[in-house]
Design a protein around this motif. Structure first.
Motif, mmCIF file in Angstrom:
data_model
loop_
_atom_site.group_PDB
_atom_site.id
_atom_site.type_symbol
_atom_site.label_atom_id
_atom_site.label_comp_id
_atom_site.label_asym_id
_atom_site.label_seq_id
_atom_site.Cartn_x
_atom_site.Cartn_y
_atom_site.Cartn_z
ATOM 1 N N ARG A 107 -5.989 -4.632 8.524
ATOM 2 C CA ARG A 107 -5.955 -5.830 7.671
ATOM 3 C C ARG A 107 -4.616 -6.548 7.787
ATOM 4 N N LEU A 108 -3.527 -5.780 7.861
ATOM 5 C CA LEU A 108 -2.204 -6.395 7.995
ATOM 6 C C LEU A 108 -2.094 -7.131 9.338
ATOM 7 N N TYR B 102 3.750 0.710 3.536
ATOM 8 C CA TYR B 102 2.316 0.968 3.372
ATOM 9 C C TYR B 102 1.950 2.306 3.999
ATOM 10 N N ASN B 103 0.807 2.802 3.589
ATOM 11 C CA ASN B 103 0.314 4.067 4.100
ATOM 12 C C ASN B 103 -0.589 3.795 5.307
ATOM 13 N N HIS B 104 -0.166 4.276 6.460
ATOM 14 C CA HIS B 104 -0.931 3.938 7.668
ATOM 15 C C HIS B 104 -2.254 4.701 7.758
ATOM 16 N N GLU B 105 -2.404 5.717 6.884
ATOM 17 C CA GLU B 105 -3.666 6.472 6.872
ATOM 18 C C GLU B 105 -4.723 5.782 6.008
ATOM 19 N N MET B 106 -4.273 4.810 5.229
ATOM 20 C CA MET B 106 -5.222 4.154 4.335
ATOM 21 C C MET B 106 -6.223 3.343 5.143
ATOM 22 N N ASP C 66 2.883 -13.731 0.088
ATOM 23 C CA ASP C 66 2.174 -13.305 -1.118
ATOM 24 C C ASP C 66 0.892 -12.566 -0.757
ATOM 25 N N HIS C 67 0.206 -13.058 0.263
ATOM 26 C CA HIS C 67 -1.048 -12.456 0.691
ATOM 27 C C HIS C 67 -0.819 -11.022 1.192
ATOM 28 N N ILE C 68 0.220 -10.833 2.003
ATOM 29 C CA ILE C 68 0.503 -9.496 2.547
ATOM 30 C C ILE C 68 0.914 -8.551 1.417
ATOM 31 N N ILE C 69 1.796 -9.036 0.525
ATOM 32 C CA ILE C 69 2.267 -8.202 -0.575
ATOM 33 C C ILE C 69 1.105 -7.797 -1.490
ATOM 34 N N ALA C 70 0.128 -8.677 -1.613
ATOM 35 C CA ALA C 70 -1.003 -8.416 -2.506
ATOM 36 C C ALA C 70 -2.063 -7.515 -1.880
ATOM 37 N N GLU C 71 -1.974 -7.249 -0.570
ATOM 38 C CA GLU C 71 -2.949 -6.362 0.067
ATOM 39 C C GLU C 71 -2.938 -5.012 -0.631
ATOM 40 N N ARG C 72 -4.103 -4.480 -0.889
ATOM 41 C CA ARG C 72 -4.194 -3.178 -1.548
ATOM 42 C C ARG C 72 -3.565 -2.114 -0.670
ATOM 43 N N GLY C 73 -2.639 -1.330 -1.226
ATOM 44 C CA GLY C 73 -1.995 -0.277 -0.451
ATOM 45 C C GLY C 73 -0.620 -0.673 0.065
#
Ligand code: NI
Length: 157
Positions: free
Chosen positions: A71-72, A61-65, A114-121
């Motif tokens: 959220r993670l 993931y992009n930590h700047e997002m 599934d929830h983590i994988i589905a997080e935007r970004g």
């Protein structure tokens, strides 16, 4: 040994062949057997709802997002009973790679993954499930939590 005949299209056959050469397989049967075995193992754990499992969840993931790291972290704290530990690697300037180990009922572990994988970004999310039941079945020292044997046995084909 029973003989199974399968039909695949050219592209899929080429994909299997390049997988074989990358991994050093000598014949297709062996490669397909290993792929099918690992697929069955995953399916057995994922379908096995209440059965205990452990899982390695890997993602980039992009930590700047905006808000994404928060959220993670919130997601894992929410299920701190399942999320056991996270390994963090600063992959490049913007991207982080993490591996989070999960432990719990198959259905709950799957839901969190599934929830983590589905997080935007979150990109390249992938999860490997391993069954965790039976690990304490054999061996002595039931009173001591870690007195079990570590069997790396394969299921019979
Ligand atoms: Ni990082």
């Amino acid at each position: 040994m029973p003989r199974l005949t399968i039909t695949v299209d050219d592209d899929f056959a080429a994909e299997i062949d390049s997988f074989m050469s990358a991994r050093g397989y000598a014949n297709r049967s062996e490669a397909i057997r290993d792929l099918a075995r690992s697929g069955l193992q995953q399916a057995a754990v994922e379908i096995g709802g209440p059965r205990p499992c452990v899982a390695a969840l890997i993602y980039i993931y992009n930590h700047e997002m905006r808000d994404l790291p928060k959220r993670l972290t919130r997601g894992f704290h929410h299920r701190h009973d399942l999320a056991q530990a996270t390994l963090h690697m600063h992959l490049d300037h913007d991207s982080c790679l993490e591996v989070t180990l999960l432990k719990g009922r198959g259905s709950e572990v799957q839901e969190l993954a599934d929830h983590i994988i589905a997080e935007r970004g979150v990109r390249h999310g992938h999860v490997v499930y391993l069954p965790a039941d039976g690990a304490h079945d054999r061996g002595r020292g039931e009173s001591r939590g870690h007195a079990h044997k570590h069997n790396h046995e394969r299921r019979a084909p």
